[in-house]
Motif scaffolding. Structure first.
Motif: not given
Length: 170
Positions: A10-38
């Motif tokens: 990754l560092i070598r390609n950054i030094q070479r001037g490559y375009e680094i593209v970070y790809f991922d997916e995530t999933r969400t729905s109404v069942w996602d819970k509020q994890r921290r609530v004061w």
């Protein structure tokens, strides 16, 4: 390849001037819970969610040098879903032929022959992050912020949001 080797690549390609593209997916729905609530002990928070269990998968690609986020929604993470995102969003909007390193995790559909062939045709080099090393993929920070805001939206709008129209409102 060990995580240290992947980091060096990754560092070598950054030094070479490559375009680094970070790809991922995530999933969400109404069942996602509020994890921290004061809350005060004398005023507990009651949070009702709809019984709708549908969810949405969000594909995203974050470009390091163009400072650009490209995303789209779908219902799954099949090879066809990944190919559609790559062909319709990622390649035309972000990829610089023969000068791009695509960082993504080891989901099975990311390794499919058709996906690899499509990326190779556009001269894209691929770096698969090792399991448990999501810190190599900067788009994870985007997903973290997105999910935090999504959960806040669910919590703040619990009385007027129904599962049928929730995803259109956010």
């Amino acid at each position: 390849e060990e995580p240290q080797g992947k980091t060096r690549k990754l560092i070598r390609n950054i030094q070479r001037g490559y375009e680094i593209v970070y790809f991922d997916e995530t999933r969400t729905s109404v069942w996602d819970k509020q994890r921290r609530v004061w809350q005060r002990p004398q005023a507990p928070v009651k949070c009702k969610l709809s019984t709708y269990r549908g969810g949405t998968t969000i594909f995203g690609a974050l470009s390091s040098t163009q400072n650009k986020l490209v995303w789209d929604t779908t219902q799954g993470t099949t090879t066809d879903d990944v190919l559609n995102f790559f062909r319709q969003k990622l390649i035309p909007r972000v990829i610089r032929p023969h000068n791009t390193l695509l960082v993504m995790d080891n989901l099975g559909s990311h390794h499919h022959t058709d996906v690899m062939r499509t990326l190779e045709m556009h001269g894209v080099e691929v770096l698969y992050t090792p399991t448990g090393c999501s810190d190599l993929n900067l788009i994870e920070l985007v997903w973290s912020q997105f999910k935090q805001r999504w959960r806040r939206h669910l919590f703040e709008n619990q009385d007027r949001v129904t599962g049928a129209n929730l995803e259109a409102e956010v």
